[in-house]
Structure formats: structure tokens, C-alpha cells
Design a protein around this motif. Structure first.
Motif, PDB file in Angstrom:
ATOM      1  N   ALA A  43       0.831  -1.206   0.000  1.00 44.02           N
ATOM      2  CA  ALA A  43       0.000   0.000   0.000  1.00 44.02           C
ATOM      3  C   ALA A  43       0.866   1.256   0.000  1.00 44.02           C
ATOM      4  N   ALA A  46       4.797   2.935  -4.319  1.00 41.93           N
ATOM      5  CA  ALA A  46       4.266   3.587  -5.518  1.00 41.93           C
ATOM      6  C   ALA A  46       4.286   2.667  -6.736  1.00 41.93           C
ATOM      7  N   PRO A  49       1.432  -2.841  -8.379  1.00 37.38           N
ATOM      8  CA  PRO A  49       0.326  -2.890  -9.348  1.00 37.38           C
ATOM      9  C   PRO A  49      -1.017  -2.578  -8.673  1.00 37.38           C
ATOM     10  N   ASP A  50      -1.890  -1.928  -9.419  1.00 29.69           N
ATOM     11  CA  ASP A  50      -3.226  -1.647  -8.903  1.00 29.69           C
ATOM     12  C   ASP A  50      -3.923  -2.954  -8.549  1.00 29.69           C
ATOM     13  N   GLY A  51      -4.591  -2.957  -7.455  1.00 28.76           N
ATOM     14  CA  GLY A  51      -5.364  -4.124  -7.048  1.00 28.76           C
ATOM     15  C   GLY A  51      -4.574  -5.189  -6.330  1.00 28.76           C
ATOM     16  N   SER A  52      -3.271  -5.012  -6.198  1.00 26.63           N
ATOM     17  CA  SER A  52      -2.486  -6.063  -5.546  1.00 26.63           C
ATOM     18  C   SER A  52      -2.845  -6.187  -4.068  1.00 26.63           C
ATOM     19  N   SER A  54      -5.757  -5.541  -2.617  1.00 27.87           N
ATOM     20  CA  SER A  54      -7.051  -6.209  -2.456  1.00 27.87           C
ATOM     21  C   SER A  54      -6.960  -7.687  -2.813  1.00 27.87           C
TER      22      SER A  54
END
Length: 83
Positions: A43, A46, A49-52, A54
């Protein structure tokens, strides 16, 4: 002639297997903690990857659920072995 019956002693191999299931449940709880730790670490990264986060949280939740099922199975097996 009818004789009184005594409960059979617990089958040692079943009790050992129940212990193994409980140990597996503890391992799954540990995996869940590690996955949640990785999600927290990512989190703040930067480049993650997006969604990692969750995705890791979903896997941690699955591990926690599996641990609960393993504990239920261990209790049921122990109850069966000691009946």
C-alpha cells in the motif's frame, strides 16, 4: 447373553491426524498474517500494481476461512476418535 460395552479407546492415528489438522490451521493463520503484511507494505509502494493489496487481502481471507474449516474438521475427527 448381553454384556455391557465400554467405549473403544481413541484411535491414536486419528488423534494424530486431528493434531496435524490443527497444525495446518495454525499455518494457514500464519499465511493470512503474512499476506496482510504484504498488502500493507505494498500500500505504501508507488510501484505496486493496482489491485495487488485487495488481491492479497482476498487470499488472506481465504486462508483464514480455510483455517476455520481445518479446526472444525480436527474437532469432528477428535470427537469421532474418542466416542
Amino acid at each position: 447373553m448381553v454384556t455391557g460395552s465400554r467405549p473403544a479407546p481413541a484411535a491414536p492415528e486419528l488423534l494424530a491426524y486431528a493434531d496435524d489438522l490443527r497444525a495446518d490451521a495454525d499455518r494457514m493463520d500464519g499465511y493470512a498474517r503474512r499476506l496482510r503484511g504484504a498488502a500493507t507494505a505494498l500500500a505504501g509502494c508507488a510501484g505496486a500494481p493496482d489491485g495487488s493489496g485487495s488481491a492479497l487481502e482476498r487470499q488472506a481471507t481465504a486462508c483464514t476461512a480455510a483455517a476455520a474449516r481445518l479446526r472444525r474438521a480436527a474437532r469432528a475427527l477428535r470427537a469421532h476418535a474418542t466416542d
